[in-house]
Structures are given as structure tokens and as C-alpha cells.
Write a protein that holds these residues in place. Structure first.
Motif, PDB file in Angstrom:
ATOM      1  N   LEU A 190       0.665  -1.166   0.064  1.00 42.16           N
ATOM      2  CA  LEU A 190      -0.008  -0.071   0.144  1.00 42.16           C
ATOM      3  C   LEU A 190       0.934   1.327   0.149  1.00 42.16           C
ATOM      4  CD1 LEU A 190      -3.205   0.983   0.485  1.00 42.16           C
ATOM      5  CD2 LEU A 190      -2.392   1.183   2.777  1.00 42.16           C
ATOM      6  N   LYS A 191       0.596   2.251  -0.884  1.00 38.71           N
ATOM      7  CA  LYS A 191       1.192   3.527  -0.829  1.00 38.71           C
ATOM      8  C   LYS A 191       0.480   4.632  -0.326  1.00 38.71           C
ATOM      9  CE  LYS A 191       4.379   6.011  -3.696  1.00 38.71           C
ATOM     10  NZ  LYS A 191       5.073   6.138  -4.802  1.00 38.71           N
ATOM     11  N   PHE A 192       1.142   5.310   0.466  1.00 41.82           N
ATOM     12  CA  PHE A 192       0.530   6.529   1.084  1.00 41.82           C
ATOM     13  C   PHE A 192       0.990   7.862   0.082  1.00 41.82           C
ATOM     14  CE2 PHE A 192      -0.148   4.075   4.651  1.00 41.82           C
ATOM     15  CZ  PHE A 192      -1.329   4.131   5.021  1.00 41.82           C
ATOM     16  N   VAL A 193       0.256   8.590  -0.355  1.00 42.09           N
ATOM     17  CA  VAL A 193       0.768   9.822  -1.178  1.00 42.09           C
ATOM     18  C   VAL A 193       0.091  11.272  -0.779  1.00 42.09           C
ATOM     19  CG1 VAL A 193       1.193   8.398  -3.194  1.00 42.09           C
ATOM     20  CG2 VAL A 193      -0.970   9.568  -2.948  1.00 42.09           C
ATOM     21  N   GLU A 205       5.550  10.834   3.717  1.00 39.76           N
ATOM     22  CA  GLU A 205       6.039  10.319   4.888  1.00 39.76           C
ATOM     23  C   GLU A 205       5.043   9.976   6.049  1.00 39.76           C
ATOM     24  OE1 GLU A 205       9.639  11.066   8.107  1.00 39.76           O
ATOM     25  OE2 GLU A 205       9.475  12.493   6.395  1.00 39.76           O
ATOM     26  N   VAL A 206       5.144   8.940   6.679  1.00 40.09           N
ATOM     27  CA  VAL A 206       3.892   8.529   7.497  1.00 40.09           C
ATOM     28  C   VAL A 206       4.441   8.002   8.811  1.00 40.09           C
ATOM     29  CG1 VAL A 206       2.198   6.644   7.658  1.00 40.09           C
ATOM     30  CG2 VAL A 206       2.467   7.612   5.401  1.00 40.09           C
ATOM     31  N   LYS A 207       3.739   8.352   9.665  1.00 40.23           N
ATOM     32  CA  LYS A 207       4.065   7.885  11.200  1.00 40.23           C
ATOM     33  C   LYS A 207       2.892   7.036  11.744  1.00 40.23           C
ATOM     34  CE  LYS A 207       2.684  12.248  13.425  1.00 40.23           C
ATOM     35  NZ  LYS A 207       2.824  13.092  14.452  1.00 40.23           N
ATOM     36  N   GLY A 254       6.530   6.517   1.424  1.00 38.61           N
ATOM     37  CA  GLY A 254       5.062   6.242   1.697  1.00 38.61           C
ATOM     38  C   GLY A 254       4.698   4.791   1.271  1.00 38.61           C
ATOM     39  N   ALA A 255       5.648   4.107   0.897  1.00 37.17           N
ATOM     40  CA  ALA A 255       5.194   2.609   0.579  1.00 37.17           C
ATOM     41  C   ALA A 255       5.418   1.552   1.708  1.00 37.17           C
ATOM     42  CB  ALA A 255       6.191   2.237  -0.960  1.00 37.17           C
ATOM     43  N   PHE A 256       4.401   0.906   2.077  1.00 35.46           N
ATOM     44  CA  PHE A 256       4.741  -0.079   3.007  1.00 35.46           C
ATOM     45  C   PHE A 256       4.451  -1.430   2.464  1.00 35.46           C
ATOM     46  CE2 PHE A 256       4.128   3.666   4.949  1.00 35.46           C
ATOM     47  CZ  PHE A 256       4.981   3.840   6.031  1.00 35.46           C
ATOM     48  N   ILE A 257       4.761  -2.642   2.984  1.00 40.69           N
ATOM     49  CA  ILE A 257       4.542  -3.948   2.688  1.00 40.69           C
ATOM     50  C   ILE A 257       3.428  -4.191   3.842  1.00 40.69           C
ATOM     51  CG2 ILE A 257       4.936  -6.418   2.331  1.00 40.69           C
ATOM     52  CD1 ILE A 257       7.300  -5.619   0.872  1.00 40.69           C
ATOM     53  N   ILE A 258       2.166  -4.473   3.513  1.00 39.49           N
ATOM     54  CA  ILE A 258       1.239  -4.616   4.609  1.00 39.49           C
ATOM     55  C   ILE A 258       1.239  -6.045   5.085  1.00 39.49           C
ATOM     56  CG2 ILE A 258      -1.393  -4.549   5.125  1.00 39.49           C
ATOM     57  CD1 ILE A 258       0.225  -2.003   4.228  1.00 39.49           C
ATOM     58  N   VAL A 259       1.109  -7.067   4.289  1.00 40.76           N
ATOM     59  CA  VAL A 259       1.243  -8.306   4.639  1.00 40.76           C
ATOM     60  C   VAL A 259       2.066  -9.362   3.526  1.00 40.76           C
ATOM     61  CG1 VAL A 259      -0.923  -8.922   3.309  1.00 40.76           C
ATOM     62  CG2 VAL A 259      -0.368 -10.406   5.420  1.00 40.76           C
ATOM     63  N   LYS A 294      -7.060  -3.644   8.518  1.00 39.56           N
ATOM     64  CA  LYS A 294      -7.466  -2.187   8.918  1.00 39.56           C
ATOM     65  C   LYS A 294      -5.987  -1.482   9.035  1.00 39.56           C
ATOM     66  CE  LYS A 294      -9.583   1.635  11.310  1.00 39.56           C
ATOM     67  NZ  LYS A 294     -10.490   1.841  12.394  1.00 39.56           N
ATOM     68  N   ILE A 295      -5.568  -0.488   8.100  1.00 36.97           N
ATOM     69  CA  ILE A 295      -4.316  -0.136   7.833  1.00 36.97           C
ATOM     70  C   ILE A 295      -4.626   1.436   8.285  1.00 36.97           C
ATOM     71  CG2 ILE A 295      -2.406   0.601   6.226  1.00 36.97           C
ATOM     72  CD1 ILE A 295      -4.492  -2.247   5.048  1.00 36.97           C
ATOM     73  N   THR A 296      -3.852   1.878   9.280  1.00 38.90           N
ATOM     74  CA  THR A 296      -3.987   3.335   9.505  1.00 38.90           C
ATOM     75  C   THR A 296      -2.373   4.181   9.492  1.00 38.90           C
ATOM     76  OG1 THR A 296      -5.679   2.731  10.886  1.00 38.90           O
ATOM     77  CG2 THR A 296      -4.512   5.139  11.406  1.00 38.90           C
ATOM     78  N   GLY A 297      -2.527   5.275   9.047  1.00 42.71           N
ATOM     79  CA  GLY A 297      -1.164   5.837   8.960  1.00 42.71           C
ATOM     80  C   GLY A 297      -1.444   7.569   9.028  1.00 42.71           C
ATOM     81  N   THR A 298      -0.523   8.380   9.648  1.00 43.65           N
ATOM     82  CA  THR A 298      -0.734   9.774   9.921  1.00 43.65           C
ATOM     83  C   THR A 298       0.422  10.400   9.026  1.00 43.65           C
ATOM     84  OG1 THR A 298      -1.549   9.324  12.036  1.00 43.65           O
ATOM     85  CG2 THR A 298      -0.683  11.403  11.608  1.00 43.65           C
ATOM     86  N   SER A 299      -0.018  11.371   8.194  1.00 38.43           N
ATOM     87  CA  SER A 299       0.772  12.247   7.310  1.00 38.43           C
ATOM     88  C   SER A 299       1.783  12.921   8.268  1.00 38.43           C
ATOM     89  CB  SER A 299       0.018  12.993   6.558  1.00 38.43           C
ATOM     90  OG  SER A 299       0.883  14.251   5.831  1.00 38.43           O
ATOM     91  N   VAL A 300       3.065  12.921   8.262  1.00 42.60           N
ATOM     92  CA  VAL A 300       3.880  13.571   9.007  1.00 42.60           C
ATOM     93  C   VAL A 300       3.893  15.133   8.594  1.00 42.60           C
ATOM     94  CG1 VAL A 300       6.471  14.266   9.336  1.00 42.60           C
ATOM     95  CG2 VAL A 300       5.744  11.995   9.242  1.00 42.60           C
TER      96      VAL A 300
END
Length: 138
Positions: A39-42, A50-52, A78-83, A99-105
Motif C-alpha cells: 500500500l502506498k501513501f501519497v 512520509e507516514v508515522k 510512503g510505500a509499505f508492505i502490509i502482509v 485495517k491499515i492506519t497511517g498519519t501524514s507527517v
């Protein structure tokens, strides 16, 4: 960058197969490839964000999920391997909602999404059933 990560993951795949015979699962021929879901956060411009406070929770079990191969994406913002296949036994054959959660820095905005992934004792590999590939912060 996404292509680089995909090439790296596919590079791990081998063309050989192995037979997986268990009394409960019957005869199966499984490839030696290693499957994962990313999953990628943009940000609002489409650039990696950047995610915290990144977190993945299996909604069926309530347990936190950590992919062992997640280290390989640390160079892609921003890219994460979820599973990945190492989590196969912790997932049901019908599929579990993660359920994937992330906060934008940058913006301090928190976003959550749900992705359904199946696995199980008799599965050769995990597989994504549904859910998005990207989360956009405003």
C-alpha cells in the motif's frame, strides 16, 4: 519507484515448483515465489508521503500484523508492505479485513483503509481479495 519495488519482489520469485502434500490439504503444487501486498501513501500531488504511526490490525483477530519483508520498502517514501507469505497462517482462507492506519507527517492527517487478504493453512500464497492500492492525504 513502484516499478522498482515490484521488480525486486518479482526478482525473488523462482520458476521451480514444489509439491505440498498434507493430509488436510491434499496434493498441491505451489510455486516458490514469495507473495506480498503493498500500500502506498501519497500527498495531494501524488508524491510519496512520509507516514508515522503506521499500523495494520486484523479485524477478525484484533491482532497487529507485521510483514517481515516490510524492511525492503523503507527506501520508497510512503510505500509499505502490509502482509506477505510469512503471515499466511494468521489469515483465514475466506479472507480477513486488515485495517491499515497511517498519519501524514506533513499534514498530521490520519487515514484508515481496509484491505481484504486471504491465506490459511492450505494456501500456497496470500492473495489480495479487495481494497485500494493507494491512500491520498489531502
Amino acid at each position: 519507484m513502484k516499478k522498482i519495488a515490484l521488480v525486486l519482489l518479482l526478482g525473488v520469485a523462482l520458476l521451480t515448483c514444489k509439491k505440498n502434500k498434507t493430509s488436510d490439504c491434499g496434493d498441491k503444487i505451489c510455486t516458490e515465489e514469495f507473495a506480498s501486498v503493498m500500500l502506498k501513501f501519497v500527498d495531494n500531488k501524488g508524491a510519496g508521503a512520509e507516514v508515522k504511526d503506521f499500523n495494520v490490525i486484523n479485524q477478525r483477530t484484533g491482532e497487529r500484523v507485521t510483514a517481515n519483508s516490510s524492511i525492503s520498502t523503507s527506501t520508497i517514501k510512503g510505500a509499505f508492505i502490509i502482509v506477505d507469505d510469512n503471515n499466511k497462517l494468521g489469515l483465514s482462507e475466506e479472507g480477513d479485513d486488515l485495517k491499515i492506519t497511517g498519519t501524514s507527517v506533513e499534514t498530521k492527517q490520519t487515514k484508515s483503509v481496509v484491505i481484504k487478504v486471504r491465506g490459511g493453512k492450505c494456501a500456497c500464497h496470500i492473495s489480495k481479495v479487495s481494497g485500494q492500492d493507494q491512500v491520498t492525504f489531502d
